[in-house]
Design a protein around this motif. Structure first.
Motif, PDB file in Angstrom:
ATOM      1  N   ASP A 359       0.844  -1.186   0.000  1.00  0.00           N
ATOM      2  CA  ASP A 359       0.000   0.000   0.000  1.00  0.00           C
ATOM      3  C   ASP A 359       0.883   1.241   0.000  1.00  0.00           C
ATOM      4  OD1 ASP A 359      -2.461   1.580   0.445  1.00  0.00           O
ATOM      5  OD2 ASP A 359      -1.539   1.960   2.391  1.00  0.00           O
ATOM      6  N   THR A 362       0.589   3.597   3.552  1.00  0.00           N
ATOM      7  CA  THR A 362       1.060   3.077   4.840  1.00  0.00           C
ATOM      8  C   THR A 362       2.282   2.185   4.741  1.00  0.00           C
ATOM      9  OG1 THR A 362      -0.392   1.146   4.674  1.00  0.00           O
ATOM     10  CG2 THR A 362      -1.317   3.135   5.673  1.00  0.00           C
ATOM     11  N   ASN A 366      -0.569  -5.147   0.588  1.00  0.00           N
ATOM     12  CA  ASN A 366      -1.898  -4.910   0.044  1.00  0.00           C
ATOM     13  C   ASN A 366      -2.659  -6.230  -0.065  1.00  0.00           C
ATOM     14  OD1 ASN A 366      -0.749  -6.175  -2.153  1.00  0.00           O
ATOM     15  ND2 ASN A 366      -0.775  -4.371  -3.470  1.00  0.00           N
ATOM     16  N   LEU A 409      -4.550   7.027   9.265  1.00  0.00           N
ATOM     17  CA  LEU A 409      -4.416   5.694   8.671  1.00  0.00           C
ATOM     18  C   LEU A 409      -2.984   5.175   8.816  1.00  0.00           C
ATOM     19  CD1 LEU A 409      -6.524   6.091   5.407  1.00  0.00           C
ATOM     20  CD2 LEU A 409      -7.171   4.873   7.486  1.00  0.00           C
ATOM     21  N   SER A 410      -2.014   6.049   8.612  1.00  0.00           N
ATOM     22  CA  SER A 410      -0.613   5.638   8.767  1.00  0.00           C
ATOM     23  C   SER A 410      -0.297   5.328  10.226  1.00  0.00           C
ATOM     24  CB  SER A 410       0.320   6.746   8.253  1.00  0.00           C
ATOM     25  OG  SER A 410       0.114   6.980   6.871  1.00  0.00           O
ATOM     26  N   ALA A 413      -1.725   1.996  11.027  1.00  0.00           N
ATOM     27  CA  ALA A 413      -0.885   0.966  10.412  1.00  0.00           C
ATOM     28  C   ALA A 413       0.360   0.701  11.252  1.00  0.00           C
ATOM     29  CB  ALA A 413      -0.493   1.391   8.998  1.00  0.00           C
ATOM     30  N   ARG A 428      -3.246  -3.489   4.458  1.00  0.00           N
ATOM     31  CA  ARG A 428      -4.328  -2.518   4.310  1.00  0.00           C
ATOM     32  C   ARG A 428      -5.089  -2.886   3.042  1.00  0.00           C
ATOM     33  NH1 ARG A 428      -4.284   3.486   2.079  1.00  0.00           N
ATOM     34  NH2 ARG A 428      -6.387   4.126   2.671  1.00  0.00           N
ATOM     35  N   ASP A 432     -10.400   2.465   5.238  1.00  0.00           N
ATOM     36  CA  ASP A 432     -10.021   2.309   6.647  1.00  0.00           C
ATOM     37  C   ASP A 432     -10.083   0.855   7.080  1.00  0.00           C
ATOM     38  OD1 ASP A 432     -12.713   2.020   6.465  1.00  0.00           O
ATOM     39  OD2 ASP A 432     -13.238   3.389   8.072  1.00  0.00           O
ATOM     40  N   GLU A 433      -9.888  -0.072   6.144  1.00  0.00           N
ATOM     41  CA  GLU A 433      -9.924  -1.501   6.448  1.00  0.00           C
ATOM     42  C   GLU A 433      -8.511  -2.091   6.441  1.00  0.00           C
ATOM     43  OE1 GLU A 433     -14.295  -3.160   5.017  1.00  0.00           O
ATOM     44  OE2 GLU A 433     -12.473  -3.824   4.010  1.00  0.00           O
ATOM     45  N   TYR A 434      -8.216  -2.856   7.487  1.00  0.00           N
ATOM     46  CA  TYR A 434      -6.934  -3.533   7.618  1.00  0.00           C
ATOM     47  C   TYR A 434      -7.187  -5.021   7.850  1.00  0.00           C
ATOM     48  CZ  TYR A 434      -5.277   1.217   8.558  1.00  0.00           C
ATOM     49  OH  TYR A 434      -5.000   2.548   8.467  1.00  0.00           O
TER      50      TYR A 434
END
Length: 807
Positions: A359, A362, A366, A409-410, A413, A428, A432-434
């Motif tokens: 990604d 972050t 991916n 977000l970072s 992460a 990621r 906003d999904e991990y």
């Protein structure tokens, strides 16, 4: 320590500071005595035996130094083997010296000559040293490099022999006395020594592997001293009692002791990496030039004709060499350019490969890398997959801007990467999904990991200077769960044959990475449906629930377009006379095939899919339309209350939409009340700002289900509230005079103190109404006063004599 010397001092720049050891001092003393005796021999005849006495201890010191260095504890194995080769080679050379002394003293050969046996021993020692040098680890060469090394070596040999022949051995007839065998033996030893010198220097320049580079230079110096001394032996023909070996060998041994000492002090220190620079092959050109000058000097005495031919030959050779050097320079430029382009291409390929699996924001893996890693991990053992969704991220983006959102977000992460179990992977998936993947077959262990993760995420995160606290909804799926699903499927089959066939199919088709991620996704959406900060583990029943929600959401979209939704209105009464003073608009859905669908079934589906926004807008429009109709018919109604979802409230321009709707129907803002839950505004943000705008318009704001949230009292200081709706859970057992009664009494006290209107929800009995009135409540709502009803039924309800009046 070596030879009983003092311990090595502390390191300076990676190599221990130098201090002479006893072994070095002893080798130096032997060298001084040998040189002094040689100087004495230049002035007057001396006994030959005395001159040879320094040779055995000198060689012994050199062998001891090499062997002691090879035993250094921090020395690399390759360097250890090399120094043993040097030590053995010097021991062999020492045997050659003993044979040489024996031949000379006993007169078996002419003075300053070497017998065939002695020459063979010297050559064996030199070749053994050369072999050890070429076996250095890390100095691996290609076939082309070996060819160039061989050609350079041959060039050095020819050049050394030529110059030695011209300057030293031109009077061999007088020195050798016709003994050509001994003469060629000395010449071979000198040439081999020169090759050793060249090899040491070449290796030191191109790559030393585990060896210390200055040590190699000292070894080259030792070899050069030995080769030079052997070449100068014919110059001693006028002093037959002198021999070059007794003076040259101690010097060589002393320099070798220095080299071994340097290597021992550098043991355990990582050798400096050789700078890989393309060096021009200067050795062949230097040899051609030097030999050409020698040829011209020799031809100058042979007459003009010979000199002219020699000049032409030398010039032609130099021109060809210059032409080749120019071509090599052009080739080197092309090679450098090509190397640069290849490096750029390799870096670009590495960048592309990284971008394809990571990604950009972050730096996490991916979806592609996640699927690859999960699939590979599944083949070696059980796996847990957790899907993590940051709650209310859209509100942060809207309130603080995308720059802060990206920083958050970072930060999330980075926090997840710190918390991942050993061998796990964080990815990621977008927005906003991990996802977190790690090895485990223990659900309790997986739950513990996620619990720790949730706790750590609730600690403030620094996002572009903002300290933000986030909640996350997490869905967990374990690869071992397919066994349970398989068993449940088997139990639904009636015949044993079908069970066995299904079991075989399931065993051949185990759970995949895609299936695990899908299950985690289903569990995550279930967690979001239950509220913020929840964790749900996947169960087979969730698939059916998810499918039902998907079907419900699809049907709900059709219902919006085809007018299947209806509004029902529940009375809100004044407790003193049971008079209806307001109504709450509640959406109902009558499906043409499935019948009446309860709100608790379709509202979560609407929230999940985002349909709650158009549904909420439809409710607002219809409620305002109906309130405008009732304005003249039902003058007793003070307002119509409309529920607004958190997602709807955070939509940009919500307050403006409300204002436009009020203007459309000519409804005064005081006739509308907007009900919001605590979870919609407890974290501030755009939702709270929209409420302030509604307040400025004159719209009333009600806080629904008050008392069930963890920040209810704090909200009363920040949220522009006009009305509190006390949750049904505090009313159910209010007649028992227990904790519920105490809380209900405290809440009415708070609302009175803040001059807020309080409405008790869920009143179902007259006894509850009596207690509420006695506690100070003036308004209530519940089945006791009226169930939600269609708009057309409300006038009749208002006109009827209500039996629930409180006396």
């Amino acid at each position: 320590m070596i030879g009983g010397g003092v311990p090595m001092p502390t390191c300076v720049s990676g190599v221990a500071a130098w201090r002479p050891t006893r072994l070095l001092l002893a080798a130096g003393a032997v060298l001084v005595l040998a040189e002094a005796w040689f100087v004495v021999g230049l002035t007057r005849p001396t006994p030959q035996l005395v001159s040879w006495l320094a040779m055995p201890p000198a060689v012994g010191f050199a062998v001891l130094a090499c062997w002691t260095t090879s035993a250094a504890p921090d020395l690399a194995p390759g360097a250890r083997r090399f120094w043993r080769h040097i030590g053995i080679g010097m021991a062999v050379i020492g045997l050659g010296g003993v044979s040489n002394a024996f031949d000379t003293i006993l007169g078996y050969v002419a003075p300053q000559h070497v017998s065939t046996l002695t020459s063979a021993i010297y050559m064996a020692g030199l070749l053994f040293i050369l072999w050890g040098l070429l076996r250095i680890p890390g100095a691996h060469r290609s076939r082309g490099e070996w060819l160039r090394f061989g050609l350079d070596t041959a060039t050095v040999l020819v050049t050394v022999i030529t110059f030695a022949w011209h300057f030293v051995f031109q009077h061999w007839e007088r020195w050798s006395g016709g003994n050509t065998t001994g003469t060629w033996a000395v010449l071979s030893i000198v040439a081999t020594g020169a090759v050793c010198v060249f090899a040491f220097v070449k290796v030191a320049f191109t790559g030393t592997g585990p060896l210390d580079r200055p040590s190699l230079y000292l070894l080259a110096l030792a070899g050069g001293a030995g080769a030079t001394g052997g070449a100068l032996t014919p110059l001693l023909t006028d002093r037959p009692y002198l021999n070059g070996t007794p003076v040259v060998l101690p010097l060589t041994c002393f320099i070798l002791c220095l080299a071994a000492d340097r290597q021992r002090r550098a043991a355990g220190v990582e050798p400096a990496a050789a700078v890989r620079r393309e060096r021009r092959p200067f050795v062949p050109y230097l040899a051609v030039f030097a030999t050409g000058m020698l040829l011209l000097a020799d031809a100058a005495d042979q007459g003009d004709d010979v000199f002219g031919v020699a000049c032409g030959t030398v010039v032609l050779v130099l021109l060809v060499a210059a032409r080749q050097a120019a071509a090599l320079r052009d080739n080197a430029v092309l090679v450098d350019t090509l190397d640069s382009r290849l490096r750029e291409l390799e870096e670009y390929q590495q960048t592309l490969a990284w971008q394809a699996t990571h990604d950009a924001l972050t730096g996490l893996a991916n979806r592609r890398l996640l699927m690859q890693y999960t699939g590979e991990t599944l083949r070696t053992g059980p796996v847990a997959v957790a899907l993590i969704d940051v709650d209310d991220f859209k509100g942060i983006n809207d309130d603080l801007g995308h720059a802060v959102g990206d920083a958050l977000l970072s930060a999330v992460a980075a926090r997840l990467s710190q918390l991942r179990p050993d061998g796990g992977l964080v990815a990621r998936l977008g927005g906003d999904e991990y996802a977190l993947v790690f090895r485990t077959d223990d659900e309790a262990r997986a739950r513990q990991v996620l619990a720790e993760l949730t706790t750590e995420l609730r600690r403030p995160l620094d996002a572009a200077g903002h300290a933000l606290v986030v909640e996350a909804s997490i869905g967990l799926a374990l690869s071992g769960q397919e066994r349970q699903e398989r068993q449940e499927r088997h139990e639904r089959h009636e015949r044993q044959e079908r069970q066995e066939r299904h079991e075989q199919q399931e065993q051949q088709d185990p759970v995949t990475a895609e299936e695990l991620l899908r299950r985690a996704d289903v569990a995550m959406y279930e967690a979001k449906a239950q509220g913020k900060g929840r964790r749900v583990t996947y169960e087979p029943a969730l698939d059916q629930h998810s499918a039902e929600q998907a079907r419900t959401a699809a049907d709900l979209r059709v219902a919006l377009d085809t007018g299947q939704l209806r509004l029902h209105y529940q009375p809100i009464v004044r407790l003193s006379d049971a008079q209806t003073v307001a109504v709450e608009a509640l959406v109902r859905w009558h499906h043409p095939e499935r019948g009446m669908i309860r709100p608790d079934l379709f509202i979560p589906a609407a929230e999940r899919t985002g349909l709650i926004v158009p549904v909420g807008q439809w409710v607002l429009t219809e409620a305002c339309r109906q309130a405008a109709r009732w304005r003249d018919e039902l003058g007793a109604l003070e307002y119509v209350s409309v529920n607004v979802s958190p997602r709807q409230l955070r939509e940009a321009g919500f307050a403006a939409q409300v204002q436009a709707t009020l203007l459309r129907f000519g409804l005064h803002p005081r006739h509308l009340t907007v009900e919001v839950t605590e979870t919609a505004v407890f974290d501030g943000g755009s939702g709270l700002e929209e409420l302030h705008q509604l307040k400025r318009l004159g719209v009333n704001v009600a806080l629904d289900d008050f008392g069930t949230g963890h920040s209810s009292l704090g909200l009363l200081r920040t949220c522009p509230v006009d009305l509190l709706k006390v949750d049904k859970s505090f009313i159910d057992n209010i007649t028992d005079q227990g904790e519920r009664s105490v809380i209900a009494e405290a809440l009415i006290g708070i609302s009175d103190g803040l001059r807020l209107r309080a409405v008790a929800e869920g009143v179902e009995t007259q006894a509850q109404a009596d207690v509420l009135l006695r506690l100070g409540y003036r308004y209530a709502q519940g089945y006791h006063f009226g169930r939600p009803m269609p708009a057309e039924d409300l006038p009749a309800h208002l006109n009827a004599a209500h039996p629930a009046a409180v006396g």
